[in-house]
Write a protein that holds these residues in place. Sequence first.
Motif, PDB file in Angstrom:
ATOM      1  N   LYS A  60      -7.990   2.243   9.677  1.00 13.27           N
ATOM      2  CA  LYS A  60      -8.192   2.212  11.132  1.00 13.27           C
ATOM      3  C   LYS A  60      -7.042   2.903  11.862  1.00 13.27           C
ATOM      4  CE  LYS A  60     -11.245  -1.709  11.159  1.00 13.27           C
ATOM      5  NZ  LYS A  60     -11.537  -3.054  11.619  1.00 13.27           N
ATOM      6  N   ALA A  61      -5.825   2.770  11.345  1.00  9.58           N
ATOM      7  CA  ALA A  61      -4.683   3.464  11.947  1.00  9.58           C
ATOM      8  C   ALA A  61      -4.840   4.974  11.795  1.00  9.58           C
ATOM      9  CB  ALA A  61      -3.377   2.994  11.312  1.00  9.58           C
ATOM     10  N   PHE A  62      -5.333   5.418  10.638  1.00  5.57           N
ATOM     11  CA  PHE A  62      -5.600   6.849  10.430  1.00  5.57           C
ATOM     12  C   PHE A  62      -6.664   7.352  11.397  1.00  5.57           C
ATOM     13  CE2 PHE A  62      -4.263   6.911   5.661  1.00  5.57           C
ATOM     14  CZ  PHE A  62      -2.947   7.089   6.035  1.00  5.57           C
ATOM     15  N   GLU A  63      -7.718   6.560  11.579  1.00  2.00           N
ATOM     16  CA  GLU A  63      -8.790   6.962  12.496  1.00  2.00           C
ATOM     17  C   GLU A  63      -8.278   7.086  13.933  1.00  2.00           C
ATOM     18  OE1 GLU A  63     -11.748   3.955  11.847  1.00  2.00           O
ATOM     19  OE2 GLU A  63     -12.775   5.135  10.315  1.00  2.00           O
ATOM     20  N   ALA A  64      -7.339   6.228  14.312  1.00  2.00           N
ATOM     21  CA  ALA A  64      -6.806   6.245  15.673  1.00  2.00           C
ATOM     22  C   ALA A  64      -5.805   7.380  15.879  1.00  2.00           C
ATOM     23  CB  ALA A  64      -6.148   4.910  15.997  1.00  2.00           C
ATOM     24  N   SER A  65      -5.356   7.980  14.803  1.00  2.00           N
ATOM     25  CA  SER A  65      -4.354   9.044  14.896  1.00  2.00           C
ATOM     26  C   SER A  65      -4.973  10.343  15.398  1.00  2.00           C
ATOM     27  CB  SER A  65      -3.723   9.279  13.528  1.00  2.00           C
ATOM     28  OG  SER A  65      -2.838  10.361  13.559  1.00  2.00           O
ATOM     29  N   GLU A  66      -4.136  11.193  15.961  1.00  2.00           N
ATOM     30  CA  GLU A  66      -4.575  12.502  16.439  1.00  2.00           C
ATOM     31  C   GLU A  66      -4.810  13.478  15.287  1.00  2.00           C
ATOM     32  OE1 GLU A  66      -1.431  13.622  19.049  1.00  2.00           O
ATOM     33  OE2 GLU A  66      -1.861  12.017  20.468  1.00  2.00           O
ATOM     34  N   ILE A  67      -4.183  13.227  14.162  1.00  2.00           N
ATOM     35  CA  ILE A  67      -4.301  14.094  12.985  1.00  2.00           C
ATOM     36  C   ILE A  67      -5.486  13.620  12.149  1.00  2.00           C
ATOM     37  CG2 ILE A  67      -3.103  14.920  10.920  1.00  2.00           C
ATOM     38  CD1 ILE A  67      -0.471  14.231  12.408  1.00  2.00           C
ATOM     39  N   ASP A  68      -6.195  14.553  11.540  1.00  2.00           N
ATOM     40  CA  ASP A  68      -7.353  14.219  10.718  1.00  2.00           C
ATOM     41  C   ASP A  68      -6.888  13.861   9.305  1.00  2.00           C
ATOM     42  OD1 ASP A  68      -9.913  13.915   9.706  1.00  2.00           O
ATOM     43  OD2 ASP A  68     -10.175  16.055   9.338  1.00  2.00           O
ATOM     44  N   PHE A  69      -6.927  12.570   8.991  1.00  2.00           N
ATOM     45  CA  PHE A  69      -6.510  12.081   7.680  1.00  2.00           C
ATOM     46  C   PHE A  69      -7.707  11.740   6.796  1.00  2.00           C
ATOM     47  CE2 PHE A  69      -2.679  10.785  10.193  1.00  2.00           C
ATOM     48  CZ  PHE A  69      -1.774  11.602   9.540  1.00  2.00           C
ATOM     49  N   GLU A  70      -8.872  12.294   7.081  1.00  2.00           N
ATOM     50  CA  GLU A  70     -10.087  11.947   6.351  1.00  2.00           C
ATOM     51  C   GLU A  70      -9.965  12.145   4.836  1.00  2.00           C
ATOM     52  OE1 GLU A  70     -14.885  12.724   6.506  1.00  2.00           O
ATOM     53  OE2 GLU A  70     -13.609  13.500   8.120  1.00  2.00           O
ATOM     54  N   PRO A  71      -9.286  13.193   4.343  1.00  2.00           N
ATOM     55  CA  PRO A  71      -9.166  13.326   2.885  1.00  2.00           C
ATOM     56  C   PRO A  71      -8.407  12.168   2.220  1.00  2.00           C
ATOM     57  CG  PRO A  71      -8.643  15.401   3.951  1.00  2.00           C
ATOM     58  CD  PRO A  71      -8.780  14.385   5.030  1.00  2.00           C
ATOM     59  N   LEU A  72      -7.648  11.400   3.002  1.00  2.00           N
ATOM     60  CA  LEU A  72      -6.884  10.292   2.432  1.00  2.00           C
ATOM     61  C   LEU A  72      -7.705   9.009   2.320  1.00  2.00           C
ATOM     62  CD1 LEU A  72      -3.464  10.711   4.297  1.00  2.00           C
ATOM     63  CD2 LEU A  72      -4.151  11.664   2.102  1.00  2.00           C
ATOM     64  N   TYR A  73      -8.839   8.943   2.971  1.00  2.00           N
ATOM     65  CA  TYR A  73      -9.628   7.714   2.991  1.00  2.00           C
ATOM     66  C   TYR A  73     -10.025   7.265   1.586  1.00  2.00           C
ATOM     67  CZ  TYR A  73     -10.196   8.547   8.044  1.00  2.00           C
ATOM     68  OH  TYR A  73      -9.982   8.757   9.376  1.00  2.00           O
ATOM     69  N   GLY A  74     -10.333   8.203   0.724  1.00  2.00           N
ATOM     70  CA  GLY A  74     -10.724   7.867  -0.644  1.00  2.00           C
ATOM     71  C   GLY A  74      -9.613   7.251  -1.472  1.00  2.00           C
ATOM     72  N   CYS A  75      -8.376   7.440  -1.051  1.00  2.00           N
ATOM     73  CA  CYS A  75      -7.224   6.912  -1.791  1.00  2.00           C
ATOM     74  C   CYS A  75      -6.921   5.459  -1.439  1.00  2.00           C
ATOM     75  CB  CYS A  75      -5.983   7.746  -1.488  1.00  2.00           C
ATOM     76  SG  CYS A  75      -6.155   9.460  -1.937  1.00  2.00           S
ATOM     77  N   LEU A  76      -7.596   4.947  -0.434  1.00  2.00           N
ATOM     78  CA  LEU A  76      -7.294   3.600   0.043  1.00  2.00           C
ATOM     79  C   LEU A  76      -8.053   2.549  -0.765  1.00  2.00           C
ATOM     80  CD1 LEU A  76      -7.256   4.315   3.878  1.00  2.00           C
ATOM     81  CD2 LEU A  76      -5.334   4.199   2.303  1.00  2.00           C
ATOM     82  N   LYS A  77      -7.634   2.394  -2.005  1.00  2.00           N
ATOM     83  CA  LYS A  77      -8.199   1.406  -2.915  1.00  2.00           C
ATOM     84  C   LYS A  77      -7.045   0.749  -3.656  1.00  2.00           C
ATOM     85  CE  LYS A  77     -12.467   3.919  -3.710  1.00  2.00           C
ATOM     86  NZ  LYS A  77     -12.517   5.360  -3.813  1.00  2.00           N
ATOM     87  N   GLY A  78      -7.235  -0.495  -4.038  1.00  2.00           N
ATOM     88  CA  GLY A  78      -6.182  -1.200  -4.764  1.00  2.00           C
ATOM     89  C   GLY A  78      -5.049  -1.604  -3.840  1.00  2.00           C
ATOM     90  N   THR A  79      -3.897  -1.856  -4.417  1.00  2.00           N
ATOM     91  CA  THR A  79      -2.732  -2.254  -3.642  1.00  2.00           C
ATOM     92  C   THR A  79      -1.990  -1.002  -3.194  1.00  2.00           C
ATOM     93  OG1 THR A  79      -2.542  -4.207  -5.041  1.00  2.00           O
ATOM     94  CG2 THR A  79      -0.668  -3.695  -3.652  1.00  2.00           C
ATOM     95  N   THR A  80      -1.867  -0.838  -1.882  1.00  2.00           N
ATOM     96  CA  THR A  80      -1.280   0.379  -1.342  1.00  2.00           C
ATOM     97  C   THR A  80       0.003   0.066  -0.588  1.00  2.00           C
ATOM     98  OG1 THR A  80      -3.473   1.340  -1.084  1.00  2.00           O
ATOM     99  CG2 THR A  80      -1.698   2.379   0.138  1.00  2.00           C
ATOM    100  N   ALA A  81       1.014   0.855  -0.875  1.00  2.12           N
ATOM    101  CA  ALA A  81       2.261   0.819  -0.102  1.00  2.12           C
ATOM    102  C   ALA A  81       2.418   2.191   0.542  1.00  2.12           C
ATOM    103  CB  ALA A  81       3.446   0.525  -0.997  1.00  2.12           C
ATOM    104  N   VAL A  82       2.961   2.197   1.740  1.00  4.77           N
ATOM    105  CA  VAL A  82       3.204   3.457   2.440  1.00  4.77           C
ATOM    106  C   VAL A  82       4.711   3.655   2.508  1.00  4.77           C
ATOM    107  CG1 VAL A  82       2.793   4.790   4.528  1.00  4.77           C
ATOM    108  CG2 VAL A  82       1.153   3.058   3.845  1.00  4.77           C
ATOM    109  N   MET A  83       5.149   4.832   2.094  1.00  2.55           N
ATOM    110  CA  MET A  83       6.572   5.193   2.173  1.00  2.55           C
ATOM    111  C   MET A  83       6.734   6.205   3.297  1.00  2.55           C
ATOM    112  SD  MET A  83       7.577   5.725  -1.796  1.00  2.55           S
ATOM    113  CE  MET A  83       8.228   4.383  -2.744  1.00  2.55           C
TER     114      MET A  83
END
Length: 172
Positions: A60-83
């Motif tokens: 949802k944060a990616f969707e609200a962003s001005e940048i198109d992060f659609e290719p990253l949506y498929g990576c959002l599985k399992g336990t995710t940490a953001v650096m």
Amino acid sequence: MKKEVKDTIIVELGEKIKAYPHFYLVDVTGLDAAATSALRRKCFKNEIKMTVVKNTLLHKAFEASEIDFEPLYGCLKGTTAVMFCNTANVPARLLKEYSKEGIPALKAAYAEEGLYVGADKLEELASLKSKNEVIAEIVALLQSPAKNVVSALQSGANTIHGVLKTLGERPE
């Protein structure tokens, strides 16, 4: 979790995405508390802000962003940490230290205004040069010809002086 708390987290993630020019999505499945703590300490030493997130909230944060992060949506599985970081290659080099163990594993990254999806991109990300490294290389390249001219003039000072003296004494 209440809707207000989720909304707050989404807004905070959106602010971090805007504040930091680079971020990495990392799979931390299988890390125990001690290993996670050690990873966090290494991140802190390298000026990396690591946050474990819920995939749906990050989506949802990616969707609200001005940048198109659609290719990253498929990576959002399992336990995710953001650096989150200010230098593109620092997290990749940190993850490369862990590459033998395979945990944590790179899922995707947003670095230098480009999207890198897949663990196979780790080498490419680690080889990216930071802004300071590029500036240092340019300065070295610019200094090299000047140094060569100065050294040639200094080593040939006696020779040039001798040539000029001989030309000056030569009858016309």
